[in-house]
Design a protein around this motif. Structure first.
Motif, PDB file in Angstrom:
ATOM      1  N   PRO A  42      34.351  68.515  -4.773  1.00  0.00           N
ATOM      2  CA  PRO A  42      33.201  67.724  -5.219  1.00  0.00           C
ATOM      3  C   PRO A  42      33.405  67.103  -6.610  1.00  0.00           C
ATOM      4  O   PRO A  42      32.850  66.052  -6.911  1.00  0.00           O
ATOM      5  CB  PRO A  42      32.058  68.738  -5.235  1.00  0.00           C
ATOM      6  CG  PRO A  42      32.447  69.740  -4.198  1.00  0.00           C
ATOM      7  CD  PRO A  42      33.945  69.842  -4.320  1.00  0.00           C
ATOM      8  N   GLU A  43      34.235  67.726  -7.441  1.00  0.00           N
ATOM      9  CA  GLU A  43      34.492  67.196  -8.780  1.00  0.00           C
ATOM     10  C   GLU A  43      35.536  66.074  -8.771  1.00  0.00           C
ATOM     11  O   GLU A  43      35.541  65.212  -9.640  1.00  0.00           O
ATOM     12  CB  GLU A  43      34.964  68.310  -9.725  1.00  0.00           C
ATOM     13  CG  GLU A  43      33.901  69.346 -10.056  1.00  0.00           C
ATOM     14  CD  GLU A  43      33.682  70.352  -8.922  1.00  0.00           C
ATOM     15  OE1 GLU A  43      34.640  70.671  -8.191  1.00  0.00           O
ATOM     16  OE2 GLU A  43      32.528  70.802  -8.769  1.00  0.00           O
ATOM     17  N   THR A  44      36.458  66.098  -7.829  1.00  0.00           N
ATOM     18  CA  THR A  44      37.482  65.049  -7.693  1.00  0.00           C
ATOM     19  C   THR A  44      37.405  64.491  -6.287  1.00  0.00           C
ATOM     20  O   THR A  44      38.255  64.764  -5.451  1.00  0.00           O
ATOM     21  CB  THR A  44      38.906  65.606  -7.958  1.00  0.00           C
ATOM     22  OG1 THR A  44      39.142  66.689  -7.055  1.00  0.00           O
ATOM     23  CG2 THR A  44      39.092  66.054  -9.383  1.00  0.00           C
ATOM     24  N   GLU A  45      36.378  63.703  -6.029  1.00  0.00           N
ATOM     25  CA  GLU A  45      36.138  63.250  -4.658  1.00  0.00           C
ATOM     26  C   GLU A  45      36.832  61.942  -4.299  1.00  0.00           C
ATOM     27  O   GLU A  45      36.889  61.581  -3.135  1.00  0.00           O
ATOM     28  CB  GLU A  45      34.640  63.148  -4.382  1.00  0.00           C
ATOM     29  CG  GLU A  45      33.910  62.118  -5.222  1.00  0.00           C
ATOM     30  CD  GLU A  45      32.433  62.055  -4.894  1.00  0.00           C
ATOM     31  OE1 GLU A  45      32.086  61.707  -3.750  1.00  0.00           O
ATOM     32  OE2 GLU A  45      31.642  62.364  -5.790  1.00  0.00           O
ATOM     33  N   TYR A  46      37.405  61.221  -5.265  1.00  0.00           N
ATOM     34  CA  TYR A  46      38.047  59.939  -4.983  1.00  0.00           C
ATOM     35  C   TYR A  46      39.551  60.025  -5.220  1.00  0.00           C
ATOM     36  O   TYR A  46      40.004  60.680  -6.158  1.00  0.00           O
ATOM     37  CB  TYR A  46      37.463  58.831  -5.863  1.00  0.00           C
ATOM     38  CG  TYR A  46      36.005  58.562  -5.594  1.00  0.00           C
ATOM     39  CD1 TYR A  46      35.623  57.786  -4.502  1.00  0.00           C
ATOM     40  CD2 TYR A  46      35.018  59.094  -6.408  1.00  0.00           C
ATOM     41  CE1 TYR A  46      34.287  57.540  -4.241  1.00  0.00           C
ATOM     42  CE2 TYR A  46      33.676  58.856  -6.157  1.00  0.00           C
ATOM     43  CZ  TYR A  46      33.316  58.078  -5.080  1.00  0.00           C
ATOM     44  OH  TYR A  46      32.003  57.848  -4.812  1.00  0.00           O
ATOM     45  N   ALA A  47      40.313  59.310  -4.389  1.00  0.00           N
ATOM     46  CA  ALA A  47      41.769  59.230  -4.559  1.00  0.00           C
ATOM     47  C   ALA A  47      42.242  57.853  -4.095  1.00  0.00           C
ATOM     48  O   ALA A  47      41.545  57.152  -3.364  1.00  0.00           O
ATOM     49  CB  ALA A  47      42.465  60.329  -3.754  1.00  0.00           C
ATOM     50  N   LYS A  48      43.429  57.501  -4.549  1.00  0.00           N
ATOM     51  CA  LYS A  48      44.054  56.242  -4.154  1.00  0.00           C
ATOM     52  C   LYS A  48      45.408  56.557  -3.527  1.00  0.00           C
ATOM     53  O   LYS A  48      45.963  57.634  -3.734  1.00  0.00           O
ATOM     54  CB  LYS A  48      44.251  55.343  -5.376  1.00  0.00           C
ATOM     55  CG  LYS A  48      42.946  54.884  -6.003  1.00  0.00           C
ATOM     56  CD  LYS A  48      43.192  54.057  -7.235  1.00  0.00           C
ATOM     57  CE  LYS A  48      43.443  52.629  -6.814  1.00  0.00           C
ATOM     58  NZ  LYS A  48      43.480  51.696  -7.950  1.00  0.00           N
ATOM     59  N   THR A  49      45.935  55.601  -2.780  1.00  0.00           N
ATOM     60  CA  THR A  49      47.274  55.755  -2.223  1.00  0.00           C
ATOM     61  C   THR A  49      48.140  54.604  -2.704  1.00  0.00           C
ATOM     62  O   THR A  49      47.677  53.474  -2.864  1.00  0.00           O
ATOM     63  CB  THR A  49      47.261  55.788  -0.685  1.00  0.00           C
ATOM     64  OG1 THR A  49      46.708  54.563  -0.188  1.00  0.00           O
ATOM     65  CG2 THR A  49      46.450  56.954  -0.157  1.00  0.00           C
ATOM     66  N   ASP A  50      49.411  54.930  -2.949  1.00  0.00           N
ATOM     67  CA  ASP A  50      50.389  53.927  -3.360  1.00  0.00           C
ATOM     68  C   ASP A  50      51.686  54.233  -2.632  1.00  0.00           C
ATOM     69  O   ASP A  50      52.323  55.260  -2.912  1.00  0.00           O
ATOM     70  CB  ASP A  50      50.589  53.964  -4.877  1.00  0.00           C
ATOM     71  CG  ASP A  50      51.566  52.904  -5.358  1.00  0.00           C
ATOM     72  OD1 ASP A  50      51.696  51.855  -4.682  1.00  0.00           O
ATOM     73  OD2 ASP A  50      52.205  53.123  -6.401  1.00  0.00           O
ATOM     74  N   MET A  51      52.036  53.405  -1.686  1.00  0.00           N
ATOM     75  CA  MET A  51      53.246  53.586  -0.876  1.00  0.00           C
ATOM     76  C   MET A  51      53.310  54.982  -0.269  1.00  0.00           C
ATOM     77  O   MET A  51      54.344  55.638  -0.269  1.00  0.00           O
ATOM     78  CB  MET A  51      54.490  53.282  -1.704  1.00  0.00           C
ATOM     79  CG  MET A  51      54.538  51.837  -2.159  1.00  0.00           C
ATOM     80  SD  MET A  51      55.979  51.437  -3.170  1.00  0.00           S
ATOM     81  CE  MET A  51      57.296  51.778  -2.034  1.00  0.00           C
ATOM     82  N   GLY A  52      52.175  55.472   0.217  1.00  0.00           N
ATOM     83  CA  GLY A  52      52.108  56.751   0.903  1.00  0.00           C
ATOM     84  C   GLY A  52      51.750  57.931   0.025  1.00  0.00           C
ATOM     85  O   GLY A  52      51.373  58.985   0.516  1.00  0.00           O
TER      86      GLY A  52
END
Length: 161
Positions: A42-52
């Motif tokens: 819940p504290e780190t709910e967002y992420a991104k992807t870069d080339m997998g």
């Protein structure tokens, strides 16, 4: 029995009593999910992807490829490209995991270990997929290294339900 032996026995007994409590707390937690070797909470709910590769750096509510909503046990994939080797690309221990799809999403998982079960997406409970917009998709590719000679299960999606 000598005094030091009794003390050692008491300490070891205490440690063994703590182990089941730790395991059950982790199993009942259900607030976190592992995506491409990154744990979302819940504290780190967002992420991104870069080339997998999955990272939480720079991911925000306005700019993300992966979102974890622990309160509803919903993982949103928004044009995500996730690669994993020798681990499940998505792994959870949740009664019912919902995976919501936005746009085109890809998961690539490779197993190089011998004689281990391997799954691209794994949950101990149910998995439900939702299309958040028209023409959303999820492509999963799973490969087994030819030299490993594994005889265990290799699969795209596994549910314990």
């Amino acid at each position: 029995m000598k005094k030091w032996q009794r003390s050692l026995l008491a300490v070891l007994s205490f440690c063994l009593c703590l182990l089941p409590m730790t395991v059950s707390a982790t199993e009942e937690d259900g607030e976190s999910i592992s995506v491409g070797n990154v744990t979302l909470t819940p504290e780190t709910e967002y992420a991104k992807t870069d080339m997998g590769t999955v990272t939480t750096e720079g991911a925000t509510q306005e700019d993300y490829n992966i979102r974890w909503e622990a309160s509803s046990a919903t993982l949103t994939l928004n044009g995500a490209e996730i690669s994993a080797e020798d681990i499940s690309a998505i792994q959870a221990d949740i009664e019912k995991l919902t995976i919501s799809l936005i746009g085109e999403n890809r998961i690539s998982a490779k197993n190089t270990q011998e004689n281990v079960e391997f799954f691209a997406i794994q949950n101990s409970g149910e998995i439900e997929f939702l299309e958040s917009e028209e023409d959303s998709s999820l492509t999963i590719s799973v490969s087994q290294a030819a030299e490993s000679g594994s005889t265990e299960k290799i699969s795209g999606i596994y549910t314990g339900a």
